[in-house]
Design a protein around this motif. Sequence first.
Motif, PDB file in Angstrom:
ATOM      1  N   ILE A 254       0.861  -1.183   0.000  1.00  0.00           N
ATOM      2  CA  ILE A 254       0.000   0.000   0.000  1.00  0.00           C
ATOM      3  C   ILE A 254       0.894   1.228   0.000  1.00  0.00           C
ATOM      4  O   ILE A 254       1.757   1.378   0.858  1.00  0.00           O
ATOM      5  CB  ILE A 254      -0.926   0.009   1.233  1.00  0.00           C
ATOM      6  N   PHE A 255       0.711   2.094  -0.976  1.00  0.00           N
ATOM      7  CA  PHE A 255       1.480   3.333  -1.036  1.00  0.00           C
ATOM      8  C   PHE A 255       0.777   4.407  -0.213  1.00  0.00           C
ATOM      9  O   PHE A 255      -0.424   4.652  -0.407  1.00  0.00           O
ATOM     10  CB  PHE A 255       1.617   3.833  -2.473  1.00  0.00           C
ATOM     11  N   TYR A 256       1.515   5.033   0.703  1.00  0.00           N
ATOM     12  CA  TYR A 256       0.968   6.228   1.349  1.00  0.00           C
ATOM     13  C   TYR A 256       1.285   7.403   0.441  1.00  0.00           C
ATOM     14  O   TYR A 256       2.390   7.943   0.435  1.00  0.00           O
ATOM     15  CB  TYR A 256       1.565   6.442   2.743  1.00  0.00           C
ATOM     16  N   ASP A 257       0.310   7.774  -0.350  1.00  0.00           N
ATOM     17  CA  ASP A 257       0.467   8.821  -1.360  1.00  0.00           C
ATOM     18  C   ASP A 257      -0.851   9.593  -1.401  1.00  0.00           C
ATOM     19  O   ASP A 257      -1.696   9.351  -2.265  1.00  0.00           O
ATOM     20  CB  ASP A 257       0.774   8.182  -2.719  1.00  0.00           C
ATOM     21  N   PRO A 258      -1.064  10.520  -0.459  1.00  0.00           N
ATOM     22  CA  PRO A 258      -2.390  11.089  -0.200  1.00  0.00           C
ATOM     23  C   PRO A 258      -3.107  11.666  -1.411  1.00  0.00           C
ATOM     24  O   PRO A 258      -4.334  11.645  -1.468  1.00  0.00           O
ATOM     25  CB  PRO A 258      -2.103  12.181   0.836  1.00  0.00           C
ATOM     26  N   TYR A 259      -2.345  12.190  -2.380  1.00  0.00           N
ATOM     27  CA  TYR A 259      -2.991  12.807  -3.543  1.00  0.00           C
ATOM     28  C   TYR A 259      -2.579  12.129  -4.857  1.00  0.00           C
ATOM     29  O   TYR A 259      -2.874  12.649  -5.939  1.00  0.00           O
ATOM     30  CB  TYR A 259      -2.672  14.300  -3.575  1.00  0.00           C
ATOM     31  N   GLY A 260      -1.892  10.993  -4.755  1.00  0.00           N
ATOM     32  CA  GLY A 260      -1.573  10.199  -5.930  1.00  0.00           C
ATOM     33  C   GLY A 260      -0.491  10.755  -6.816  1.00  0.00           C
ATOM     34  O   GLY A 260      -0.305  10.295  -7.950  1.00  0.00           O
ATOM     35  N   LYS A 261       0.285  11.720  -6.325  1.00  0.00           N
ATOM     36  CA  LYS A 261       1.313  12.345  -7.166  1.00  0.00           C
ATOM     37  C   LYS A 261       2.480  11.402  -7.448  1.00  0.00           C
ATOM     38  O   LYS A 261       2.982  11.333  -8.564  1.00  0.00           O
ATOM     39  CB  LYS A 261       1.822  13.628  -6.501  1.00  0.00           C
ATOM     40  N   LYS A 262       2.905  10.675  -6.421  1.00  0.00           N
ATOM     41  CA  LYS A 262       4.090   9.832  -6.593  1.00  0.00           C
ATOM     42  C   LYS A 262       3.799   8.634  -7.494  1.00  0.00           C
ATOM     43  O   LYS A 262       4.649   8.239  -8.304  1.00  0.00           O
ATOM     44  CB  LYS A 262       4.604   9.353  -5.241  1.00  0.00           C
ATOM     45  N   VAL A 263       2.613   8.035  -7.364  1.00  0.00           N
ATOM     46  CA  VAL A 263       2.326   6.871  -8.211  1.00  0.00           C
ATOM     47  C   VAL A 263       2.241   7.287  -9.674  1.00  0.00           C
ATOM     48  O   VAL A 263       2.608   6.510 -10.568  1.00  0.00           O
ATOM     49  CB  VAL A 263       1.046   6.143  -7.760  1.00  0.00           C
ATOM     50  N   SER A 264       1.794   8.516  -9.941  1.00  0.00           N
ATOM     51  CA  SER A 264       1.788   9.008 -11.324  1.00  0.00           C
ATOM     52  C   SER A 264       3.212   9.178 -11.832  1.00  0.00           C
ATOM     53  O   SER A 264       3.519   8.873 -12.991  1.00  0.00           O
ATOM     54  CB  SER A 264       1.035  10.338 -11.408  1.00  0.00           C
ATOM     55  N   GLU A 265       4.088   9.657 -10.946  1.00  0.00           N
ATOM     56  CA  GLU A 265       5.492   9.798 -11.310  1.00  0.00           C
ATOM     57  C   GLU A 265       6.140   8.440 -11.541  1.00  0.00           C
ATOM     58  O   GLU A 265       6.941   8.266 -12.477  1.00  0.00           O
ATOM     59  CB  GLU A 265       6.233  10.555 -10.207  1.00  0.00           C
ATOM     60  N   LEU A 266       5.790   7.464 -10.700  1.00  0.00           N
ATOM     61  CA  LEU A 266       6.308   6.109 -10.883  1.00  0.00           C
ATOM     62  C   LEU A 266       5.911   5.562 -12.248  1.00  0.00           C
ATOM     63  O   LEU A 266       6.728   4.983 -12.969  1.00  0.00           O
ATOM     64  CB  LEU A 266       5.769   5.184  -9.790  1.00  0.00           C
ATOM     65  N   ALA A 267       4.648   5.725 -12.581  1.00  0.00           N
ATOM     66  CA  ALA A 267       4.167   5.223 -13.864  1.00  0.00           C
ATOM     67  C   ALA A 267       4.925   5.862 -15.024  1.00  0.00           C
ATOM     68  O   ALA A 267       5.286   5.185 -16.002  1.00  0.00           O
ATOM     69  CB  ALA A 267       2.670   5.490 -13.992  1.00  0.00           C
ATOM     70  N   LYS A 268       5.189   7.148 -14.910  1.00  0.00           N
ATOM     71  CA  LYS A 268       5.861   7.864 -15.997  1.00  0.00           C
ATOM     72  C   LYS A 268       7.289   7.381 -16.197  1.00  0.00           C
ATOM     73  O   LYS A 268       7.700   7.120 -17.338  1.00  0.00           O
ATOM     74  CB  LYS A 268       5.851   9.362 -15.703  1.00  0.00           C
ATOM     75  N   ILE A 269       8.063   7.240 -15.117  1.00  0.00           N
ATOM     76  CA  ILE A 269       9.451   6.820 -15.307  1.00  0.00           C
ATOM     77  C   ILE A 269       9.527   5.354 -15.739  1.00  0.00           C
ATOM     78  O   ILE A 269      10.457   4.970 -16.459  1.00  0.00           O
ATOM     79  CB  ILE A 269      10.312   7.053 -14.046  1.00  0.00           C
ATOM     80  N   LEU A 270       8.550   4.548 -15.338  1.00  0.00           N
ATOM     81  CA  LEU A 270       8.542   3.145 -15.767  1.00  0.00           C
ATOM     82  C   LEU A 270       8.238   3.032 -17.264  1.00  0.00           C
ATOM     83  O   LEU A 270       8.628   2.063 -17.910  1.00  0.00           O
ATOM     84  CB  LEU A 270       7.518   2.344 -14.967  1.00  0.00           C
ATOM     85  N   ARG A 271       7.563   4.016 -17.802  1.00  0.00           N
ATOM     86  CA  ARG A 271       7.286   4.028 -19.241  1.00  0.00           C
ATOM     87  C   ARG A 271       8.395   4.713 -20.039  1.00  0.00           C
ATOM     88  O   ARG A 271       8.750   4.265 -21.131  1.00  0.00           O
ATOM     89  CB  ARG A 271       5.963   4.757 -19.532  1.00  0.00           C
ATOM     90  N   GLU A 272       8.938   5.807 -19.476  1.00  0.00           N
ATOM     91  CA  GLU A 272       9.756   6.693 -20.295  1.00  0.00           C
ATOM     92  C   GLU A 272      11.253   6.658 -20.000  1.00  0.00           C
ATOM     93  O   GLU A 272      12.047   7.083 -20.845  1.00  0.00           O
ATOM     94  CB  GLU A 272       9.254   8.132 -20.133  1.00  0.00           C
ATOM     95  N   ASP A 273      11.646   6.185 -18.834  1.00  0.00           N
ATOM     96  CA  ASP A 273      13.071   6.173 -18.485  1.00  0.00           C
ATOM     97  C   ASP A 273      13.682   4.841 -18.947  1.00  0.00           C
ATOM     98  O   ASP A 273      13.384   3.782 -18.398  1.00  0.00           O
ATOM     99  CB  ASP A 273      13.239   6.353 -16.974  1.00  0.00           C
ATOM    100  N   LYS A 274      14.547   4.918 -19.948  1.00  0.00           N
ATOM    101  CA  LYS A 274      15.118   3.707 -20.538  1.00  0.00           C
ATOM    102  C   LYS A 274      15.889   2.891 -19.518  1.00  0.00           C
ATOM    103  O   LYS A 274      15.780   1.654 -19.472  1.00  0.00           O
ATOM    104  CB  LYS A 274      16.035   4.095 -21.705  1.00  0.00           C
ATOM    105  N   ASN A 275      16.685   3.554 -18.683  1.00  0.00           N
ATOM    106  CA  ASN A 275      17.485   2.838 -17.687  1.00  0.00           C
ATOM    107  C   ASN A 275      16.599   2.104 -16.688  1.00  0.00           C
ATOM    108  O   ASN A 275      16.883   0.962 -16.302  1.00  0.00           O
ATOM    109  CB  ASN A 275      18.402   3.815 -16.955  1.00  0.00           C
ATOM    110  N   VAL A 276      15.530   2.766 -16.267  1.00  0.00           N
ATOM    111  CA  VAL A 276      14.605   2.131 -15.322  1.00  0.00           C
ATOM    112  C   VAL A 276      13.914   0.943 -15.980  1.00  0.00           C
ATOM    113  O   VAL A 276      13.778  -0.128 -15.374  1.00  0.00           O
ATOM    114  CB  VAL A 276      13.575   3.153 -14.800  1.00  0.00           C
ATOM    115  N   ARG A 277      13.476   1.102 -17.229  1.00  0.00           N
ATOM    116  CA  ARG A 277      12.814   0.004 -17.938  1.00  0.00           C
ATOM    117  C   ARG A 277      13.736  -1.196 -18.078  1.00  0.00           C
ATOM    118  O   ARG A 277      13.326  -2.348 -17.875  1.00  0.00           O
ATOM    119  CB  ARG A 277      12.353   0.461 -19.324  1.00  0.00           C
ATOM    120  N   GLU A 278      14.988  -0.941 -18.401  1.00  0.00           N
ATOM    121  CA  GLU A 278      15.938  -2.049 -18.551  1.00  0.00           C
ATOM    122  C   GLU A 278      16.213  -2.733 -17.224  1.00  0.00           C
ATOM    123  O   GLU A 278      16.331  -3.972 -17.162  1.00  0.00           O
ATOM    124  CB  GLU A 278      17.244  -1.522 -19.149  1.00  0.00           C
ATOM    125  N   LEU A 279      16.297  -1.938 -16.162  1.00  0.00           N
ATOM    126  CA  LEU A 279      16.526  -2.503 -14.831  1.00  0.00           C
ATOM    127  C   LEU A 279      15.360  -3.395 -14.423  1.00  0.00           C
ATOM    128  O   LEU A 279      15.561  -4.502 -13.911  1.00  0.00           O
ATOM    129  CB  LEU A 279      16.708  -1.374 -13.816  1.00  0.00           C
TER     130      LEU A 279
END
Length: 299
Positions: A254-279
Amino acid sequence: MKLGITLRKLDEKLVTRFDLVLFPIRQVTGQTRPANANEKVRPVISCFGHTPIASKFPNWVAVSEDGLPALPGKRNLRDGFAWGWICPNVDEYRNELLQFVKQAARENWDGLHLDSVQFPEANYCHCPRCKAKFAQSGIIDWHEWRVSVITDWVATIAKEAGKHLSLTIHPDPYFLRERFGIDLNSLKPYLEWCMVPLYCLTYDLTYWLDTFLYAFVRLSPVPVFVELYAVEPPAVGVLKALATVSKFPVAGVIFYDPYGKKVSELAKILREDKNVRELVASHPNRNFRELAERIAEWR
């Protein structure tokens, strides 16, 4: 492994992304939040943590063996409480709280999540009420009596609410009973699962997550959810923590993310950051890969 989030504002789009959503409707600050019930949402009810009532009714506050009140700030620098704690044996407070719980239970929620259901610490409570009730209980061991107080309270809520219950527990896998009066074996008949908050401001290091979770999954008779702090840590740090947690047979994260900002950021880097995707793609843990892939799909 399930994914959940703790929100302070219910957002329909966010709610649909997760398997479960926690939403505080009664907090230790005294704030209450009305909300439209939702079958995927579980309201969080703070029970014996309530700073305004502790300030208003000082004789209701839990007291240590040497006379310190369970209050935040300068009133108790030794124990460093973040909020005020009401003695679990104050009948007037319990009755009011039970009415609040019963009212919430009438709504179409997924269940009820209970927070701050415990004695404040190992040397609480020694108020006149507790001394008298212990003496009258016929129980010889003081720790056993404290367990009976907490267990009876949860049993009462289970009976009156008629809903699935879950419970926040302190991140101490070894001494919950001794410190807080929480015995998970005694509480097992009433709980669907428990949640352990494992917070860090960075998650740069995660070895301590291994230490806690190895113990919890070995010792807990109740399914365990882990709550990760997702406000201040960088997104990469939260992913690192998620990778560590996913090694263990927990019920979910369970993420403590009161307004959902961090999970949106997580989704973005998992899609767009090549290094993160490869990892993620090369990560040996299948649970982590599947969770990361699921988060990446959120838009």
